[in-house]
Scaffold this active site. Structure first.
Site, PDB file in Angstrom:
ATOM      1  N   GLY A 157      55.164  21.338  20.681  1.00 30.07           N
ATOM      2  CA  GLY A 157      54.787  21.658  19.309  1.00 30.07           C
ATOM      3  C   GLY A 157      54.794  23.144  19.001  1.00 30.07           C
TER       4      GLY A 157
ATOM      5  N   LYS B 234      62.628  17.337  20.973  1.00 34.38           N
ATOM      6  CA  LYS B 234      61.476  17.464  21.869  1.00 34.38           C
ATOM      7  C   LYS B 234      61.909  17.372  23.328  1.00 34.38           C
ATOM      8  CE  LYS B 234      57.669  15.979  18.905  1.00 34.38           C
ATOM      9  NZ  LYS B 234      56.579  15.002  18.710  1.00 34.38           N
TER      10      LYS B 234
ATOM     11  N   LYS C 226      37.308  18.001  14.509  1.00 30.96           N
ATOM     12  CA  LYS C 226      37.186  18.941  15.633  1.00 30.96           C
ATOM     13  C   LYS C 226      35.768  18.932  16.199  1.00 30.96           C
ATOM     14  CE  LYS C 226      41.002  22.042  14.435  1.00 30.96           C
ATOM     15  NZ  LYS C 226      41.427  23.395  14.036  1.00 30.96           N
TER      16      LYS C 226
END
EC number: 1.3.1.-
Length: 312
Positions: free
Chosen positions: A13, A44, A138
């Site tokens: 990423g 990827k 988070k």
């Protein structure tokens, strides 16, 4: 003591591939989680194979296979997760809870760095809907980490330059304007702009540092704490031209939320907290935090006039 072995989750990423690069450059034995879900994503796969050529070790594991995650975690000392929390790309923050369970069961991890890399979610309990979902998720991950007594470091990297500096913090573009620029309020609130490669460098430096154990590390290098006006001025100096500035008030900016899709509402909310409220610099770093450029003065971090040169 030897350098820690590192597992990067999300190594292909935007942030992850920089973390992998920094880990290899700093001499860490570096493992990258390779998920079978990669399928036919050739880009990827090419990134993974390029890292393999540079010495990284690919470890196959899946979030739907707990044992494979535990086995992967047992190979290393440190786990760094960089799964995306950006709504207009992909949003996988709570998937980390499966990783927390694997780390808990493996029992060998000396440090876990979950996917943070933005504002400190512990300071965003007041955030606007729907943008607060990022911070809430988070905090859910943090709660799981701390309840499992997993050693951690949280990285608060503030504004990635690619998203906030290269475009002079203009929404809906990644390129800097050459004629007109929108100023948020009076333009005197101070965000912190970070080159993404520097984010990765500081991150890797924390993992074997006892000073950062169970703490939040804020990336606030002093020359990158700039008002919106100051950032624009750096661009104007580079192109030798004054931009036409139009200011948008706090009230008018918030009114733009109406009618936007979910991802855009999240973005507007985050911009509000950064550029009107000043959430990145309106607090002192407490005893549970450290500032990266003070810990690692040897890092020659990228200043924003230097960063912007490539856009000229």
């Amino acid at each position: 003591m030897g350098k820690s072995k590192v597992l990067v989750v999300g190594g292909t990423g935007y942030v992850g591939r920089r973390i992998v690069k920094a880990s290899l450059e700093h001499g860490h034995e570096t493992f990258i989680l390779q998920r079978p879900e990669i399928g036919l994503d050739i880009e990827k796969l090419q990134i993974l194979l390029s890292f393999k050529k540079q010495g990284a070790i690919l470890v196959e594991a899946s979030f739907s296979d707990h044992k494979s995650l535990v086995d992967a975690v047992k190979l290393v000392d440190v786990v760094i997760c960089t799964m995306s929390g950006v709504h207009f790309r992909s949003h996988n923050l709570l998937t980390q809870l499966k990783l927390v369970e694997a780390i808990k069961d493996a029992g060998n991890i000396k440090r876990f760095l979950p996917s943070e890399f933005g504002m400190d979610p512990a300071l965003m309990g007041h955030a606007l809907e729907p943008g607060r979902v990022t911070f809430d998720e988070k905090m859910t991950v943090r709660k799981a980490i701390e309840e499992a007594n997993i050693p951690f470091t949280y990285i608060s990297a503030n504004c990635f330059a690619g998203y906030f500096a290269g475009n002079l913090s203009q929404m809906k573009t990644l390129l800097p304007p050459r004629d007109k620029v929108l100023l948020y309020g009076d333009g005197n609130v101070k965000p912190v702009y970070m080159d993404e490669d520097d984010v990765a460098t500081y991150t890797i430096k924390t993992i074997d540092d006892p000073r950062t154990l169970n703490k939040t590390v804020y990336l606030r290098p002093p020359e990158n704490i700039l008002t919106h006006k100051e950032l624009i001025e750096k661009w104007e100096e580079l192109i030798g031209k004054q931009l036409e500035k139009n200011s948008i008030s706090e009230k008018d900016f918030l009114s733009t939320l109406k009618g936007l899709d979910f991802a855009s509402q999240v973005g507007v909310g985050h911009f509000y907290h950064i550029f009107y409220e000043g959430c990145l610099t309106n607090f002192e770093i407490g005893e549970n935090g450290e500032e990266a450029s003070e810990l690692y003065p040897e890092v020659n971090y990228t200043r924003m006039d230097q960063y912007l040169k490539v856009y000229v």
